[in-house]
Design a protein around this motif. Structure first.
Motif, PDB file in Angstrom:
ATOM      1  N   SER A 167      16.625  88.846 119.461  1.00 25.02           N
ATOM      2  CA  SER A 167      16.455  90.173 118.870  1.00 25.02           C
ATOM      3  C   SER A 167      16.816  91.263 119.871  1.00 25.02           C
ATOM      4  CB  SER A 167      15.014  90.356 118.380  1.00 25.02           C
ATOM      5  OG  SER A 167      14.088  90.161 119.439  1.00 25.02           O
ATOM      6  N   SER A 168      16.568  91.010 121.153  1.00 22.75           N
ATOM      7  CA  SER A 168      16.919  91.985 122.197  1.00 22.75           C
ATOM      8  C   SER A 168      18.424  92.179 122.273  1.00 22.75           C
ATOM      9  CB  SER A 168      16.387  91.517 123.558  1.00 22.75           C
ATOM     10  OG  SER A 168      14.980  91.455 123.559  1.00 22.75           O
ATOM     11  N   HIS A 169      19.172  91.088 122.139  1.00 23.68           N
ATOM     12  CA  HIS A 169      20.631  91.184 122.125  1.00 23.68           C
ATOM     13  C   HIS A 169      21.084  91.990 120.919  1.00 23.68           C
ATOM     14  CE1 HIS A 169      20.722  87.100 124.421  1.00 23.68           C
ATOM     15  NE2 HIS A 169      20.812  88.095 125.277  1.00 23.68           N
ATOM     16  N   ALA A 170      20.524  91.656 119.758  1.00 20.89           N
ATOM     17  CA  ALA A 170      20.960  92.249 118.499  1.00 20.89           C
ATOM     18  C   ALA A 170      20.732  93.759 118.451  1.00 20.89           C
ATOM     19  CB  ALA A 170      20.238  91.587 117.333  1.00 20.89           C
ATOM     20  N   LEU A 171      19.736  94.232 119.158  1.00 17.63           N
ATOM     21  CA  LEU A 171      19.428  95.661 119.155  1.00 17.63           C
ATOM     22  C   LEU A 171      20.594  96.506 119.647  1.00 17.63           C
ATOM     23  CD1 LEU A 171      15.747  95.677 120.487  1.00 17.63           C
ATOM     24  CD2 LEU A 171      16.519  96.401 118.222  1.00 17.63           C
ATOM     25  N   GLY A 172      21.453  95.898 120.459  1.00 21.60           N
ATOM     26  CA  GLY A 172      22.567  96.651 121.029  1.00 21.60           C
ATOM     27  C   GLY A 172      23.836  96.630 120.201  1.00 21.60           C
ATOM     28  N   GLY A 175      16.576  91.880 114.502  1.00 21.94           N
ATOM     29  CA  GLY A 175      16.811  92.904 115.513  1.00 21.94           C
ATOM     30  C   GLY A 175      17.986  93.809 115.222  1.00 21.94           C
ATOM     31  N   LEU A 176      18.782  93.480 114.229  1.00 14.72           N
ATOM     32  CA  LEU A 176      19.958  94.288 113.901  1.00 14.72           C
ATOM     33  C   LEU A 176      19.554  95.630 113.297  1.00 14.72           C
ATOM     34  CD1 LEU A 176      22.269  91.544 112.340  1.00 14.72           C
ATOM     35  CD2 LEU A 176      22.542  92.653 114.577  1.00 14.72           C
ATOM     36  N   SER A 177      20.174  96.683 113.764  1.00 13.34           N
ATOM     37  CA  SER A 177      19.858  98.019 113.257  1.00 13.34           C
ATOM     38  C   SER A 177      20.582  98.282 111.945  1.00 13.34           C
ATOM     39  CB  SER A 177      20.288  99.078 114.274  1.00 13.34           C
ATOM     40  OG  SER A 177      21.709  99.134 114.357  1.00 13.34           O
ATOM     41  N   SER A 178      20.133  99.292 111.234  1.00  7.11           N
ATOM     42  CA  SER A 178      20.777  99.671 109.976  1.00  7.11           C
ATOM     43  C   SER A 178      22.222 100.068 110.218  1.00  7.11           C
ATOM     44  CB  SER A 178      20.021 100.842 109.338  1.00  7.11           C
ATOM     45  OG  SER A 178      18.699 100.474 109.016  1.00  7.11           O
ATOM     46  N   GLY A 179      22.451 100.767 111.312  1.00  5.89           N
ATOM     47  CA  GLY A 179      23.804 101.193 111.641  1.00  5.89           C
ATOM     48  C   GLY A 179      24.745 100.028 111.870  1.00  5.89           C
ATOM     49  N   ALA A 180      24.234  98.951 112.461  1.00 10.72           N
ATOM     50  CA  ALA A 180      25.060  97.774 112.719  1.00 10.72           C
ATOM     51  C   ALA A 180      25.355  97.013 111.432  1.00 10.72           C
ATOM     52  CB  ALA A 180      24.367  96.857 113.716  1.00 10.72           C
ATOM     53  N   LEU A 181      24.371  96.919 110.554  1.00 12.90           N
ATOM     54  CA  LEU A 181      24.513  96.137 109.323  1.00 12.90           C
ATOM     55  C   LEU A 181      25.551  96.711 108.369  1.00 12.90           C
ATOM     56  CD1 LEU A 181      20.759  95.282 108.769  1.00 12.90           C
ATOM     57  CD2 LEU A 181      22.608  93.633 109.098  1.00 12.90           C
ATOM     58  N   VAL A 182      25.878  97.960 108.542  1.00 14.48           N
ATOM     59  CA  VAL A 182      26.918  98.584 107.724  1.00 14.48           C
ATOM     60  C   VAL A 182      28.247  97.846 107.912  1.00 14.48           C
ATOM     61  CG1 VAL A 182      28.287 100.689 107.403  1.00 14.48           C
ATOM     62  CG2 VAL A 182      25.819 100.844 107.740  1.00 14.48           C
ATOM     63  N   GLY A 183      28.389  97.165 109.037  1.00 10.57           N
ATOM     64  CA  GLY A 183      29.638  96.473 109.331  1.00 10.57           C
ATOM     65  C   GLY A 183      29.834  95.167 108.595  1.00 10.57           C
ATOM     66  N   LEU A 184      28.807  94.639 107.973  1.00  5.56           N
ATOM     67  CA  LEU A 184      28.922  93.361 107.281  1.00  5.56           C
ATOM     68  C   LEU A 184      29.628  93.503 105.934  1.00  5.56           C
ATOM     69  CD1 LEU A 184      25.432  91.674 107.894  1.00  5.56           C
ATOM     70  CD2 LEU A 184      27.592  91.225 109.066  1.00  5.56           C
ATOM     71  N   GLY A 185      30.467  92.506 105.604  1.00  8.56           N
ATOM     72  CA  GLY A 185      31.177  92.497 104.333  1.00  8.56           C
ATOM     73  C   GLY A 185      30.650  91.417 103.412  1.00  8.56           C
ATOM     74  N   SER A 186      31.226  91.308 102.226  1.00  9.01           N
ATOM     75  CA  SER A 186      30.734  90.371 101.224  1.00  9.01           C
ATOM     76  C   SER A 186      30.859  88.909 101.655  1.00  9.01           C
ATOM     77  CB  SER A 186      31.481  90.581  99.900  1.00  9.01           C
ATOM     78  OG  SER A 186      32.874  90.361 100.069  1.00  9.01           O
ATOM     79  N   LEU A 187      31.945  88.553 102.332  1.00 13.05           N
ATOM     80  CA  LEU A 187      32.120  87.162 102.760  1.00 13.05           C
ATOM     81  C   LEU A 187      31.080  86.782 103.809  1.00 13.05           C
ATOM     82  CD1 LEU A 187      36.016  86.858 102.986  1.00 13.05           C
ATOM     83  CD2 LEU A 187      34.485  86.019 101.194  1.00 13.05           C
ATOM     84  N   GLN A 188      30.747  87.727 104.683  1.00 10.93           N
ATOM     85  CA  GLN A 188      29.726  87.461 105.695  1.00 10.93           C
ATOM     86  C   GLN A 188      28.348  87.322 105.051  1.00 10.93           C
ATOM     87  OE1 GLN A 188      30.899  91.044 107.745  1.00 10.93           O
ATOM     88  NE2 GLN A 188      31.396  89.904 109.606  1.00 10.93           N
ATOM     89  N   ILE A 189      28.052  88.183 104.082  1.00 14.00           N
ATOM     90  CA  ILE A 189      26.766  88.109 103.376  1.00 14.00           C
ATOM     91  C   ILE A 189      26.655  86.795 102.621  1.00 14.00           C
ATOM     92  CG2 ILE A 189      25.451  89.073 101.442  1.00 14.00           C
ATOM     93  CD1 ILE A 189      25.134  90.673 103.973  1.00 14.00           C
TER      94      ILE A 189
END
Length: 217
Positions: free
Chosen positions: A42-47, A71-85
């Protein structure tokens, strides 16, 4: 950090903090093996930022541990697409918070598998916005657990597309509160099949206007 293949061992990755991980280029992160991604904490993911997540393959996303996902922030999750989900496992989806789910784009939300949506609880569903709910297909909506579905707001249910409404299962319809039914648009009510209408509880029909009752046919 360089953009060529990253050779860090799991032990070396454990020694890096979120700030260091944020310094990795999207290309460098995308070159990591799934076993390395699985070592993220989670510490890694925060960045992480959205561009980094966007560079990950579906296989890499599926390798994320539950702790790292949280640990992933909302700002980071915006980068995920449908295939990844779509690559996420049920236990990963179950670990996402309402705030994290709210951050997903409509393009990402359509990637949820039916089995993934079945594990969502009421606290998670309240995070979905109107735009996200509008793009859910009928089979996706029908997969939501009745006890979770009934916790959704009237506005959320009113945002469902006609295809989404047609996917409502008997258990969901039977659990609906009267305010939720009243919140349905005329078009949504018209879209309900006879078996769906029959599944509505008598108490849920209280408060319907004459126009809405006519729409139920």
């Amino acid at each position: 950090f360089p953009s060529h293949d990253i050779k860090f061992t799991s032990a070396q990755l454990a020694g890096l903090d979120g700030g260091a991980m944020a310094g990795l280029s999207p290309e460098a992160l995308g070159s990591m093996k799934s076993t390395q991604v699985g070592a993220f904490t989670s510490s890694h993911a925060l960045g992480f930022v959205s561009a980094q997540l966007r560079a990950l393959s579906s296989e890499q996303v599926a390798a994320f541990g539950v702790s790292a996902l949280r640990g992933l922030s909302s700002g980071a999750l915006v980068g995920l697409g449908s295939l990844q989900i779509s690559a996420l496992k049920s236990e990963q989806v179950e670990a996402l918070s309402s705030v994290q789910l709210a951050a997903l784009t409509t393009g990402a939300v359509v990637g949820f598998d039916v089995a993934d949506l079945e594990v969502l609880g009421s606290r998670q569903l309240i995070g979905f916005g109107s735009g996200q709910l509008r793009v859910l297909r009928g089979e996706q909506v029908g997969a939501l657990r009745p006890e979770a579905f009934v916790a959704m707001s009237d506005k959320q249910i009113g945002a469902l597309s006609l295809d989404g409404v047609k996917g409502l299962a008997a258990g969901q319809l039977g659990a609906m509160r009267s305010t939720q039914v009243v919140g349905l648009t005329t078009a949504q009510l018209v879209g309900l099949g006879s078996e769906q209408v029959g599944a509505l509880g008598s108490g849920a029909l209280r408060g319907l206007s004459t126009v809405q009752l006519r729409a139920l046919g």
